[in-house]
Design a protein around this motif. Structure first.
Motif, mmCIF file in Angstrom:
data_model
loop_
_atom_site.group_PDB
_atom_site.id
_atom_site.type_symbol
_atom_site.label_atom_id
_atom_site.label_comp_id
_atom_site.label_asym_id
_atom_site.label_seq_id
_atom_site.Cartn_x
_atom_site.Cartn_y
_atom_site.Cartn_z
ATOM 1 N N LEU A 25 0.718 -1.288 0.017
ATOM 2 C CA LEU A 25 -0.079 0.111 0.011
ATOM 3 C C LEU A 25 0.773 1.291 -0.087
ATOM 4 O O LEU A 25 0.619 2.246 -0.600
ATOM 5 C CB LEU A 25 -0.944 0.105 1.409
ATOM 6 N N SER A 26 2.076 1.253 0.782
ATOM 7 C CA SER A 26 2.937 2.484 1.020
ATOM 8 C C SER A 26 3.653 2.624 -0.651
ATOM 9 O O SER A 26 4.453 1.703 -0.845
ATOM 10 C CB SER A 26 3.561 2.331 2.112
ATOM 11 N N SER A 27 3.629 3.691 -0.918
ATOM 12 C CA SER A 27 4.188 4.001 -2.249
ATOM 13 C C SER A 27 5.776 3.969 -2.186
ATOM 14 O O SER A 27 6.694 3.875 -2.940
ATOM 15 C CB SER A 27 3.846 5.229 -2.788
ATOM 16 N N GLU A 28 6.398 4.509 -0.830
ATOM 17 C CA GLU A 28 7.554 4.440 -0.282
ATOM 18 C C GLU A 28 8.021 3.118 -0.322
ATOM 19 O O GLU A 28 9.460 2.899 -0.792
ATOM 20 C CB GLU A 28 7.570 5.216 0.970
ATOM 21 N N TYR A 29 7.460 2.245 0.349
ATOM 22 C CA TYR A 29 8.082 0.836 0.581
ATOM 23 C C TYR A 29 8.008 0.199 -0.987
ATOM 24 O O TYR A 29 8.852 -0.611 -1.208
ATOM 25 C CB TYR A 29 7.213 0.134 1.305
ATOM 26 N N ALA A 30 6.735 0.418 -1.685
ATOM 27 C CA ALA A 30 6.930 -0.085 -3.049
ATOM 28 C C ALA A 30 8.008 0.234 -3.990
ATOM 29 O O ALA A 30 8.708 -0.653 -4.710
ATOM 30 C CB ALA A 30 5.559 0.377 -3.671
ATOM 31 N N GLN A 31 8.350 1.587 -3.882
ATOM 32 C CA GLN A 31 9.509 1.849 -4.731
ATOM 33 C C GLN A 31 10.732 1.456 -4.016
ATOM 34 O O GLN A 31 11.792 0.985 -4.945
ATOM 35 C CB GLN A 31 9.772 3.477 -4.600
ATOM 36 N N LEU A 32 10.810 1.297 -2.918
ATOM 37 C CA LEU A 32 12.194 0.644 -2.159
ATOM 38 C C LEU A 32 12.176 -0.832 -2.784
ATOM 39 O O LEU A 32 13.207 -1.309 -3.038
ATOM 40 C CB LEU A 32 11.982 0.548 -0.734
ATOM 41 N N SER A 33 11.165 -1.558 -2.642
ATOM 42 C CA SER A 33 10.943 -2.841 -3.048
ATOM 43 C C SER A 33 11.534 -3.095 -4.560
ATOM 44 O O SER A 33 12.344 -3.857 -4.952
ATOM 45 C CB SER A 33 9.693 -3.409 -3.040
ATOM 46 N N VAL A 34 10.995 -2.173 -5.488
ATOM 47 C CA VAL A 34 11.452 -2.418 -6.752
ATOM 48 C C VAL A 34 12.802 -2.069 -7.206
ATOM 49 O O VAL A 34 13.477 -2.777 -7.591
ATOM 50 C CB VAL A 34 10.540 -1.271 -7.705
ATOM 51 N N LYS A 35 13.238 -0.909 -6.165
ATOM 52 C CA LYS A 35 14.745 -0.704 -6.328
ATOM 53 C C LYS A 35 15.687 -2.008 -5.951
ATOM 54 O O LYS A 35 16.872 -2.352 -6.624
ATOM 55 C CB LYS A 35 15.183 0.438 -5.725
ATOM 56 N N ARG A 36 15.437 -2.641 -4.822
ATOM 57 C CA ARG A 36 15.949 -3.679 -4.381
ATOM 58 C C ARG A 36 16.081 -5.046 -5.446
ATOM 59 O O ARG A 36 16.865 -5.534 -5.507
ATOM 60 C CB ARG A 36 15.366 -4.192 -3.055
ATOM 61 N N CYS A 37 14.783 -5.121 -5.975
ATOM 62 C CA CYS A 37 14.805 -6.108 -7.053
ATOM 63 C C CYS A 37 15.901 -5.721 -8.279
ATOM 64 O O CYS A 37 16.156 -6.543 -8.766
ATOM 65 C CB CYS A 37 13.225 -6.431 -7.345
ATOM 66 N N GLU A 38 15.638 -4.504 -8.566
ATOM 67 C CA GLU A 38 16.620 -4.218 -9.859
ATOM 68 C C GLU A 38 17.747 -4.270 -9.479
ATOM 69 O O GLU A 38 18.588 -4.537 -10.377
ATOM 70 C CB GLU A 38 15.954 -2.508 -10.339
ATOM 71 N N ASP A 39 18.344 -3.916 -8.280
ATOM 72 C CA ASP A 39 19.711 -3.952 -7.853
ATOM 73 C C ASP A 39 20.132 -5.419 -7.891
ATOM 74 O O ASP A 39 21.231 -5.581 -8.103
ATOM 75 C CB ASP A 39 19.825 -3.084 -6.407
ATOM 76 N N ALA A 40 19.295 -6.129 -7.723
ATOM 77 C CA ALA A 40 19.677 -7.672 -7.560
ATOM 78 C C ALA A 40 19.518 -8.298 -9.160
ATOM 79 O O ALA A 40 19.735 -9.776 -9.188
ATOM 80 C CB ALA A 40 18.752 -8.485 -6.630
ATOM 81 N N GLY A 41 19.197 -7.276 -9.931
ATOM 82 C CA GLY A 41 19.069 -8.034 -11.290
ATOM 83 C C GLY A 41 17.772 -8.590 -11.912
ATOM 84 O O GLY A 41 17.798 -9.280 -12.862
ATOM 85 N N MET A 42 16.761 -8.321 -11.021
ATOM 86 C CA MET A 42 15.328 -8.764 -11.369
ATOM 87 C C MET A 42 14.745 -7.573 -11.835
ATOM 88 O O MET A 42 15.061 -6.437 -11.846
ATOM 89 C CB MET A 42 14.669 -9.353 -10.164
#
Length: 54
Positions: A25-42
């Motif tokens: 629900l939180s856009s802040e956490y959603a963006q953090l999640s996307v960044k972590r995934c992209e940093d891991a090559g996903m």
């Protein structure tokens, strides 16, 4: 399915096993999640609602 995806820790584990869908629900956490995934090559797709609360 993870209805409280948070910062993406579960998404990284789920991706390792080739499954998963995170919802946050939180856009802040959603963006953090996307960044972590992209940093891991996903590839991380983000779907959001204009009504989501900050």
């Amino acid at each position: 399915m993870n209805p409280f995806s948070g910062s993406g820790t579960s998404a990284l584990v789920e991706a390792h096993y080739g499954v998963g869908l995170g919802i946050e629900l939180s856009s802040e956490y959603a963006q953090l999640s996307v960044k972590r995934c992209e940093d891991a090559g996903m590839k991380a797709d983000l779907f959001y609602s204009d009504e989501a609360k900050e």
